[in-house]
Structures are given as structure tokens and as C-alpha cells.
Design a protein around this motif. Sequence first.
Motif, short mmCIF file in Angstrom:
data_model
loop_
_atom_site.label_atom_id
_atom_site.label_comp_id
_atom_site.label_asym_id
_atom_site.label_seq_id
_atom_site.Cartn_x
_atom_site.Cartn_y
_atom_site.Cartn_z
N ARG A 53 0.84 -1.21 0.00
CA ARG A 53 0.00 0.00 0.00
C ARG A 53 0.87 1.25 0.00
O ARG A 53 0.59 2.21 -0.72
CB ARG A 53 -0.94 -0.02 1.21
N THR A 54 1.92 1.25 0.82
CA THR A 54 2.83 2.41 0.87
C THR A 54 3.46 2.65 -0.50
O THR A 54 3.60 3.79 -0.94
CB THR A 54 3.93 2.16 1.92
N LYS A 63 2.19 1.83 -3.24
CA LYS A 63 1.11 1.95 -4.24
C LYS A 63 1.17 0.85 -5.29
O LYS A 63 1.01 1.09 -6.50
CB LYS A 63 1.13 3.34 -4.89
N ASP A 65 -0.72 -2.38 -6.53
CA ASP A 65 -2.04 -2.99 -6.45
C ASP A 65 -1.91 -4.51 -6.58
O ASP A 65 -1.47 -5.02 -7.61
CB ASP A 65 -2.90 -2.42 -7.59
#
Length: 322
Positions: free
Chosen positions: A78-79, A81, A83
Motif C-alpha cells: 500500500r505504501t 502503491k 495494487d
Amino acid sequence: MIPRALLFVLLVLLVPCPIPAAELHGKVQELKITILSTMLADGDELGEWGFAALVEVDGHRILFDTGAHTDVVLKNARTLKLDLTTVPEVILSHWHWDHVGGFMTLRDSVRGAAPGALARTHVAEGFFYSRATAAPPVENNAMLRVRPDYEQTGGTFVVHDRPVQLYPGVWLTGPVPRKYPERNWSGRGRMTTSAGVVEDNVPDDMSLVFDTAQGLVVLTGCGHAGVINITDHARTFIRPARINALIGGIHLFNASEETLAWTTEKLRGFGVDNFIGAHCTGIETVYRFRRDLGLDRAHAVVGAVGAGFELGRGINAGEIAK
Ligand SMILES: [Zn+2]
Ligand SMILES: [Zn+2]
């Protein structure tokens, strides 16, 4: 009288069309590997004793290992980015806790939005062997408990007992023959096989190898089979090319001087152009390899979360490992 156009079509259909060798033994064109779990981390990413990496290869996305803690790879993805809902496949390099810890959390995090994400998992023969201790009776292989939970979500395991080409030029080694006595495991573990209870030499340790025009790119988890056994094996069943990049953990953090000298001499014989020593490689080992393989700081670094390798561009070391 057969019309000329029809005759041409018939001829095309009748003349056997050989499959180009390039498709049978394809080469990878585009490859990017990003580390998602290892000890060293920059900025907001989290470090841990574990390993994971996202592989993006010719339009395919593969998660290689899942870290140690249940949530570290999820948070790092998530950090960064990245997916994971568009990643259908997982490879678990071996059964150890520091490579499978995030497995179910990651599957659970994506399956609501994308039931097919992280839904197919490749492992090698031996991955599901029992690693029980007799007294007290404890099953150390957590994946025996996780397996039914994962399958209940619609996930499937594929167990490999030999090398397999997942996509053109993308090879899983399967179990690696132990040609050289690298003995790259603790020696304390026991496993139950058809031959009874024997020392656990992590027979399920497997690596992912990419065949590229620049040479082979080898991605390892812990490298328990031994980095020379792994690279030698890949050079046998794919082709005896240079190692364009060696990336991942190779479990030499506590290796003796003799072992390091022997290993670098063998690797020098193969030729190594880029090296990212992550996870259990050992900091000293990375700098020894840099020196003895004739590499510089742009071509041999300690692996950090968010760092990686791109075919044709080389190593992106991140900040702290520059
Ligand atoms: Zn490990
Ligand atoms: Zn391990």
C-alpha cells in the motif's frame, strides 16, 4: 479449376508450420522486480526478517513469497502503491514462516474485490511435508493448517516436482538437485517423508528464473538449496548463460570464510552482472561479493523494501542502500 486465392489458402493450411524455437524457449522482454519484504527499509516502509517481491514480467504479475508478519507485505504494498488485486499468482519459495506469514492476510485483502487475485499458488514437492516435533507434539509447518483455509476461499495450490515454464522465458526451478554440499539450512529440523522422519534439508526450496537476452535473472527466497546449486541447475535446464542479476536471500549470513570464497569463485565462473543481496544473504556477504565478483556500488547492493531491478535499466537501490 481451383481459384488461385483458394489454392493459396489450402497450401498455407497443408504446409506444416514449425513453431519458432523462440516460442518454445521464449525470452523475457520486460521485467521488473520490487522487494516487498526484507530486513532493510526506507521511509514509511517496514523492515522485517522475511522476504517477498512483486514480479512484473511481460504483462504478467506474480507475488514471490509473502513475508514473515501477517501484515507487513500488505502495508508495504500500500505504501508503495502496488495494487495486488491484479496479481493472480503466488509463488512460495519454501515452507518457512518468514516467507509464508502474510499469505492468508494478502489473499483475504484482495478476494472481495478480485476473487481471482492471489488465487493460484505454486510450491515445490516437499512443501506440505509434516515438520512435527515429537515431544511436545507440535506441527511446525503452518501451511498444513493454512492449506484448507486457502482452498475454502477458492484458492488452489500447484505442487511442482520438476522445472516448469510458467510463461515464455519464466521458469520455476522446482526442487533443486543438491549437486554441491552447500548445506544451507539449520540442520535442526526434521520432516516426515515416505522414507520416514529425516533431517529437513528444505527439499521444497525453489527459485524463479527469467531467461533474457542479457542472461539469466535469478530470484531466490532463502536459497536453502545453495546459490551455486540453484544457478548451476538453472544453467543446466535453461541454458548456460551469464547471470544478469541475482536477487533475493541466499542464506550466507553466517557462512565461513571458506564457504564465501568457494561461492564467489563459482559465481565468478558463471559471470554475475548485478546482485541484490536481501533477507538472509548477510551484509558482509554482499560486500564480499561486490569485491570478489568485480562489481561496484551500482551493481551490488543490500536489498531494501521498495528497491528492485529492471531489465535493461539495472538496480534501483532506494535511499539507504545506495
Ligand atoms: Zn528466509
Ligand atoms: Zn528459510
